[in-house]
Design a protein around this motif. Structure first.
Motif, PDB file in Angstrom:
ATOM      1  N   UNK A 139      -6.968  22.634   8.614  1.00 44.22           N
ATOM      2  CA  UNK A 139      -6.117  21.593   8.314  1.00 44.22           C
ATOM      3  C   UNK A 139      -6.919  20.407   7.778  1.00 44.22           C
ATOM      4  N   UNK A 140      -8.051  20.119   8.626  1.00 43.64           N
ATOM      5  CA  UNK A 140      -8.640  18.992   8.186  1.00 43.64           C
ATOM      6  C   UNK A 140      -9.388  19.419   6.727  1.00 43.64           C
ATOM      7  N   UNK A 141      -9.901  20.413   6.818  1.00 46.42           N
ATOM      8  CA  UNK A 141     -10.879  20.680   5.460  1.00 46.42           C
ATOM      9  C   UNK A 141      -9.565  20.892   4.408  1.00 46.42           C
ATOM     10  N   UNK A 142      -8.491  21.299   4.531  1.00 48.15           N
ATOM     11  CA  UNK A 142      -7.440  21.476   3.609  1.00 48.15           C
ATOM     12  C   UNK A 142      -6.962  20.130   3.148  1.00 48.15           C
ATOM     13  N   UNK A 143      -6.624  19.391   4.062  1.00 48.82           N
ATOM     14  CA  UNK A 143      -6.092  17.954   3.727  1.00 48.82           C
ATOM     15  C   UNK A 143      -7.066  16.930   2.974  1.00 48.82           C
ATOM     16  N   UNK A 144      -8.352  17.178   3.347  1.00 46.58           N
ATOM     17  CA  UNK A 144      -9.276  16.230   2.736  1.00 46.58           C
ATOM     18  C   UNK A 144      -9.563  16.768   1.507  1.00 46.58           C
ATOM     19  N   UNK A 145      -9.553  18.063   1.100  1.00 43.82           N
ATOM     20  CA  UNK A 145      -9.593  18.710  -0.359  1.00 43.82           C
ATOM     21  C   UNK A 145      -8.513  18.060  -1.167  1.00 43.82           C
ATOM     22  N   UNK A 146      -7.249  18.133  -0.502  1.00 44.34           N
ATOM     23  CA  UNK A 146      -6.203  17.713  -1.409  1.00 44.34           C
ATOM     24  C   UNK A 146      -6.287  16.171  -1.516  1.00 44.34           C
ATOM     25  N   UNK A 177       0.873  -1.205  -0.028  1.00 39.16           N
ATOM     26  CA  UNK A 177      -0.082  -0.161   0.051  1.00 39.16           C
ATOM     27  C   UNK A 177       0.892   1.299  -0.116  1.00 39.16           C
ATOM     28  N   UNK A 178       0.428   2.331  -0.615  1.00 38.49           N
ATOM     29  CA  UNK A 178       1.159   3.541  -0.872  1.00 38.49           C
ATOM     30  C   UNK A 178       0.505   4.347   0.487  1.00 38.49           C
ATOM     31  N   UNK A 179       1.379   5.073   1.078  1.00 36.67           N
ATOM     32  CA  UNK A 179       0.778   5.688   2.239  1.00 36.67           C
ATOM     33  C   UNK A 179       1.525   7.214   2.296  1.00 36.67           C
ATOM     34  N   UNK A 180       0.930   8.393   2.911  1.00 34.41           N
ATOM     35  CA  UNK A 180       1.378   9.594   2.960  1.00 34.41           C
ATOM     36  C   UNK A 180       0.783   9.968   4.316  1.00 34.41           C
ATOM     37  N   UNK A 181       1.975  10.512   5.067  1.00 36.63           N
ATOM     38  CA  UNK A 181       1.589  11.035   6.519  1.00 36.63           C
ATOM     39  C   UNK A 181       1.840  12.587   6.305  1.00 36.63           C
ATOM     40  N   UNK A 182       0.860  13.554   6.922  1.00 38.31           N
ATOM     41  CA  UNK A 182       0.945  15.028   6.526  1.00 38.31           C
ATOM     42  C   UNK A 182       1.375  15.610   7.988  1.00 38.31           C
ATOM     43  N   UNK A 183       2.339  16.349   8.403  1.00 35.98           N
ATOM     44  CA  UNK A 183       2.586  17.179   9.427  1.00 35.98           C
ATOM     45  C   UNK A 183       3.268  15.946  10.402  1.00 35.98           C
ATOM     46  N   UNK A 231      -8.596  14.421  -2.253  1.00 35.29           N
ATOM     47  CA  UNK A 231      -9.212  14.097  -3.565  1.00 35.29           C
ATOM     48  C   UNK A 231      -8.594  14.010  -4.598  1.00 35.29           C
ATOM     49  N   UNK A 232      -7.352  14.674  -4.827  1.00 35.34           N
ATOM     50  CA  UNK A 232      -6.412  14.553  -5.774  1.00 35.34           C
ATOM     51  C   UNK A 232      -5.292  13.397  -5.456  1.00 35.34           C
ATOM     52  N   UNK A 233      -4.987  13.380  -4.035  1.00 32.14           N
ATOM     53  CA  UNK A 233      -3.895  12.463  -3.888  1.00 32.14           C
ATOM     54  C   UNK A 233      -4.356  11.057  -3.475  1.00 32.14           C
ATOM     55  N   UNK A 234      -5.509  10.646  -3.223  1.00 29.20           N
ATOM     56  CA  UNK A 234      -6.006   9.372  -3.191  1.00 29.20           C
ATOM     57  C   UNK A 234      -6.728   8.872  -4.427  1.00 29.20           C
ATOM     58  N   UNK A 254      -2.688   7.469  -3.910  1.00 30.47           N
ATOM     59  CA  UNK A 254      -2.586   7.004  -2.524  1.00 30.47           C
ATOM     60  C   UNK A 254      -3.373   5.876  -2.131  1.00 30.47           C
ATOM     61  N   UNK A 255      -3.165   4.962  -1.275  1.00 30.23           N
ATOM     62  CA  UNK A 255      -4.021   4.084  -0.556  1.00 30.23           C
ATOM     63  C   UNK A 255      -4.552   4.557   0.576  1.00 30.23           C
ATOM     64  N   UNK A 256      -3.599   5.555   1.197  1.00 28.65           N
ATOM     65  CA  UNK A 256      -4.003   5.801   2.690  1.00 28.65           C
ATOM     66  C   UNK A 256      -3.255   7.139   2.892  1.00 28.65           C
ATOM     67  N   UNK A 257      -4.065   8.065   3.155  1.00 25.11           N
ATOM     68  CA  UNK A 257      -3.566   9.346   3.753  1.00 25.11           C
ATOM     69  C   UNK A 257      -3.870   9.716   5.146  1.00 25.11           C
ATOM     70  N   UNK A 258      -2.793   9.919   5.805  1.00 23.49           N
ATOM     71  CA  UNK A 258      -3.052  10.039   7.537  1.00 23.49           C
ATOM     72  C   UNK A 258      -2.498  11.412   7.815  1.00 23.49           C
ATOM     73  N   UNK A 259      -3.038  11.896   8.892  1.00 27.70           N
ATOM     74  CA  UNK A 259      -2.593  13.295   9.283  1.00 27.70           C
ATOM     75  C   UNK A 259      -3.136  13.449  10.858  1.00 27.70           C
TER      76      UNK A 259
END
Length: 279
Positions: free
Chosen positions: A218-225, A111-117, A227-230, A177-182
Motif C-alpha cells: 500500500x505504501x509503494x502504490x500510494x507513493x507511486x500514485x 489546501x487540497x487534501x486527499x485521505x486514502x483508506x 506522483x500523479x496526484x500531488x 493535491x497539496x497533501x496526500x495522507x493515508x
C-alpha cells in the motif's frame, strides 16, 4: 447493595483479558454511557438489581473482548465523537498524532487534501474542521466503511467529499493535491498470533492486514500514485507499522520524494512517515 468503587472493582475483575486499570476504565465508561455515572462521583449505595437490561447485555459483550467503541457505536477522536461499526477501524491515539502534525505543519489556507483508506472518516473530517478552509477528499474500498464516514460527515456537518476507490487497482479522481495522507493496512498476516483478541476477533481484516510477501504494497502504490496526484511541493504523510520505518523511508526516496522523515509517536514507536514531492 455496594458502593460504586466496589462495583467498579467487582465488574473489572471479570474482564480478565485486560489489565486492572484498563478494565476499570472500560467499566467506568460503560456505566457513564448507560447511567451517567462518573468515577469522580461519590455513590455509596449501588443496587445492581435496578440496572437496565441493555447495560448488563453490553457488559457481557465486553467480557468477550469486543471493543467498547463497537458496543457503544462511537469513539472519541481529536475532540469529537465518531460513529464506528465493525466495518471500520476504531480511531486511535497514534492517528491523532498524525492529524495533529498535519494541522501544525500546514497553516496555509485553501489546501487540497486527499485521505486514502478513510474508514470512519476521522482523518479528513478532523482536518476539514481544524485547518484553514481546506478542500478535503477521502476514498475507501469498503462501501460499508464509506456509509459510516458519510454519517460522521453529516452528523458533524463537515465539508468532505467521499468516494469509492480500490487504490491497488484505481487512481482517485483528484489532482493538484497539496497533501496526500493515508493510514493503510500495514500488519502482515504472520503477526496475527501476536495480536490482542479484541482487535483480531472484531476489527475488519480488510483494513488491518497485508500479505507477508509484500507488506509495503500500500505504501509503494500510494507513493507511486502520489506522483500523479500531488502538485510540486506537495506532501505525503503515512501512518506506518513501527517495524517498517526504514523500508517505507527507502521506497519513498527511491520514488523521488525528498526530505523523507520517519517520526516516533508518544510511545517512542516509529509511526509516521512524511516526504515532499518536487519536480
Amino acid at each position: 447493595m455496594s458502593t460504586f468503587q466496589e462495583l467498579l472493582s467487582s465488574w473489572a475483575s471479570k474482564l480478565s483479558i485486560y489489565e486492572k486499570q484498563e478494565a476499570e476504565s472500560l467499566v467506568s465508561w460503560l456505566l457513564e454511557h448507560h447511567l451517567g455515572w462518573r468515577r469522580t462521583q461519590i455513590l455509596d449505595q449501588v443496587d445492581e438489581e435496578t440496572f437496565p437490561t441493555k447495560l448488563v447485555e453490553d457488559f457481557e459483550r465486553l467480557k468477550t473482548g469486543e471493543p467498547i467503541q463497537y458496543i457503544m457505536g462511537k469513539g472519541p477522536f481529536y475532540g469529537r465523537e465518531f460513529i464506528v461499526s465493525s466495518a471500520t477501524l476504531i480511531p486511535r491515539n497514534e492517528t491523532e498524532e498524525l492529524v495533529h502534525m498535519i494541522i501544525k505543519e500546514n497553516p496555509k489556507a485553501g489546501l487540497k487534501i486527499l485521505d486514502i483508506g478513510t474508514g470512519t472518516g476521522c482523518i479528513p473530517i478532523s482536518l476539514a474542521f481544524e485547518m484553514n478552509n481546506p478542500e478535503v477528499f477521502a476514498v475507501d474500498i469498503s462501501e460499508e466503511a464509506l456509509e459510516i464516514a458519510k454519517k460522521n460527515r453529516d452528523v458533524l456537518n463537515a465539508n468532505v467529499t467521499f468516494s469509492t476507490c480500490d487504490i491497488l487497482a484505481q487512481t482517485p479522481d483528484v489532482s493538484e493535491l497539496d497533501i496526500l495522507v493515508s493510514n493503510p493496512p500495514y500488519i502482515p498476516e504472520q503477526e496475527k498470533t501476536e495480536m490482542h483478541r479484541n482487535v483480531l476477533d472484531f476489527e475488519p481484516e480488510l483494513a488491518l492486514f497485508v500479505s507477508n510477501e509484500d507488506p509495503l504494497i500500500f505504501y509503494r502504490t500510494i507513493a507511486e500514485k502520489g506522483k500523479q496526484l500531488l502538485k510540486s511541493g506537495g506532501k505525503l504523510y503515512f501512518e506506518i507499522n513501527e517495524k517498517y520505518g526504514k523500508g517505507v523511508s527507502q521506497l519513498m526516496q527511491d520514488l523521488g520524494y525528498s526530505d523523507v522523515q520517519i517520526l516516533k509517536d508518544l510511545n517512542g514507536k516509529e509511526r509516521i512517515a512524511k516526504g515532499l514531492l518536487s519536480f
